[in-house]
Design a protein around this motif. Structure first.
Motif, PDB file in Angstrom:
ATOM      1  N   ALA A 117       0.829  -1.208   0.000  1.00  0.00           N
ATOM      2  CA  ALA A 117       0.000   0.000   0.000  1.00  0.00           C
ATOM      3  C   ALA A 117       0.860   1.254   0.000  1.00  0.00           C
ATOM      4  CB  ALA A 117      -0.936   0.002   1.204  1.00  0.00           C
ATOM      5  N   SER A 118       2.060   1.180   0.582  1.00  0.00           N
ATOM      6  CA  SER A 118       2.936   2.351   0.602  1.00  0.00           C
ATOM      7  C   SER A 118       3.398   2.713  -0.809  1.00  0.00           C
ATOM      8  CB  SER A 118       4.139   2.096   1.501  1.00  0.00           C
ATOM      9  OG  SER A 118       4.960   1.062   0.981  1.00  0.00           O
ATOM     10  N   LEU A 119       3.486   1.717  -1.687  1.00  0.00           N
ATOM     11  CA  LEU A 119       3.888   1.997  -3.066  1.00  0.00           C
ATOM     12  C   LEU A 119       2.774   2.687  -3.834  1.00  0.00           C
ATOM     13  CD1 LEU A 119       5.864  -1.230  -4.024  1.00  0.00           C
ATOM     14  CD2 LEU A 119       6.742   0.970  -3.212  1.00  0.00           C
ATOM     15  N   THR A 120       1.529   2.300  -3.582  1.00  0.00           N
ATOM     16  CA  THR A 120       0.431   2.986  -4.268  1.00  0.00           C
ATOM     17  C   THR A 120       0.330   4.431  -3.795  1.00  0.00           C
ATOM     18  OG1 THR A 120      -1.232   2.208  -2.678  1.00  0.00           O
ATOM     19  CG2 THR A 120      -0.839   0.840  -4.607  1.00  0.00           C
ATOM     20  N   VAL A 121       0.619   4.664  -2.526  1.00  0.00           N
ATOM     21  CA  VAL A 121       0.641   6.043  -2.025  1.00  0.00           C
ATOM     22  C   VAL A 121       1.711   6.848  -2.758  1.00  0.00           C
ATOM     23  CG1 VAL A 121       1.142   7.498  -0.024  1.00  0.00           C
ATOM     24  CG2 VAL A 121      -0.304   5.472   0.235  1.00  0.00           C
ATOM     25  N   ALA A 122       2.883   6.250  -2.952  1.00  0.00           N
ATOM     26  CA  ALA A 122       3.971   6.939  -3.643  1.00  0.00           C
ATOM     27  C   ALA A 122       3.624   7.194  -5.106  1.00  0.00           C
ATOM     28  CB  ALA A 122       5.252   6.120  -3.533  1.00  0.00           C
TER      29      ALA A 122
END
Length: 284
Positions: free
Chosen positions: A189-194
């Motif tokens: 999920a942190s990658l989609t935020v980025a």
């Protein structure tokens, strides 16, 4: 034009991790992530450019990977041949890297970066038709290439690992994701935020690629939204390769590919769309 961060053998639990945004004109016909077959019968998982038939990022059932970005220039435009065919030629699997380079005319294409991999043979390489020291010059200077070792890389619309702010942001997010304890699941999920980051870069930090300053600023965020120009981030992708042992595929590598497609909604602007998600899984 696109943004990609990828990690090769940077983690013992995830030997390949990719996070990418594809930026394109909003009216260019495109098929989202799906399984399709190349002319030689090789199955691939990728989105597809329906105008010219190629792709910008894809993986084959045999373990090959191809990633492509354009190089920004004032006179941006297509060459005699579509850049997307470079990715599909590698995914076909019939050519060695050396044969692909020998058969490639750098003057026939607009500015490009091509990253290829063969997961099983631990082979990774980059090639481009612009001088890495002066990537925004208008004319190709020949073909440039190098092998890639284990590490975390960033790629946008200059040369490989040119430290543009948005490339560095996505590389940092990828590195943070892989830095989690081996026993913990990767925080995808942190990658989609980025990838959904719409923060633009201050003027003094912008690269100088020759395009107008207003456009340079609009293109400086990881997620690009320029609906007034009919342009923006069309899709976002996260790919991870991790060990998966099942009865059907003992000691296999599980390849998980998720893509989100984005388009302006009626009466709304162009923004990240968490609902238009497609997922595919392969075993290598």
């Amino acid at each position: 034009m696109c943004l990609i961060a990828f990690a090769i053998d940077a983690s013992p639990v995830c030997p390949l991790l990719i996070a990418a945004n594809r930026d394109e004109f909003l009216d260019r016909p495109t098929a989202p992530l799906h399984r399709w077959t190349l002319p030689d019968g090789t199955g691939v998982v990728a989105g597809r450019d329906l105008r010219d038939g190629g792709t910008w990022l894809g993986v084959s059932e045999t373990g090959r990977v191809a990633m492509l970005t354009n190089v920004r220039s004032v006179q941006a435009g297509p060459g005699q041949r579509s850049r997307g065919e470079l990715a599909t030629r590698w995914l076909n699997g019939g050519l060695s890297w050396e044969a692909l380079l020998d058969d490639l005319d750098p003057a026939a294409y607009g500015g490009f970066n091509l990253v290829v991999g063969d997961f099983h043979n631990k082979f990774w390489a980059w090639a481009g038709n612009r001088d890495p020291e002066h990537p925004h010059d208008e004319h190709p200077t020949g073909l440039h290439s190098r092998r890639l070792q284990a590490g975390v890389y960033g790629l946008s619309n200059a040369a490989l690992d040119t430290p543009w702010p948005k490339s560095e942001r996505l590389k940092q997010a990828l590195g943070d994701c892989l830095a989690q304890p081996a026993s913990a699941p990767l925080p995808m999920a942190s990658l989609t935020v980025a990838l959904a980051d719409i923060r633009r870069v201050p003027t003094h930090e912008l690269p100088d690629t020759g395009v107008p300053l207003e456009l340079e600023h609009g293109l400086s965020s990881p997620f690009v939204s320029l609906p007034e120009r009919g342009y923006g981030t069309r899709s976002s992708l996260v790919l991870s390769v991790q060990t998966s042992e099942t009865r059907a595929a003992p000691a296999a590598w599980r390849v998980a590919v998720d893509e989100w497609t984005h388009a302006p909604a009626a009466g709304q602007g162009h923004a990240w769309n968490p609902h238009n998600r497609r997922s595919e899984t392969l075993f290598w």
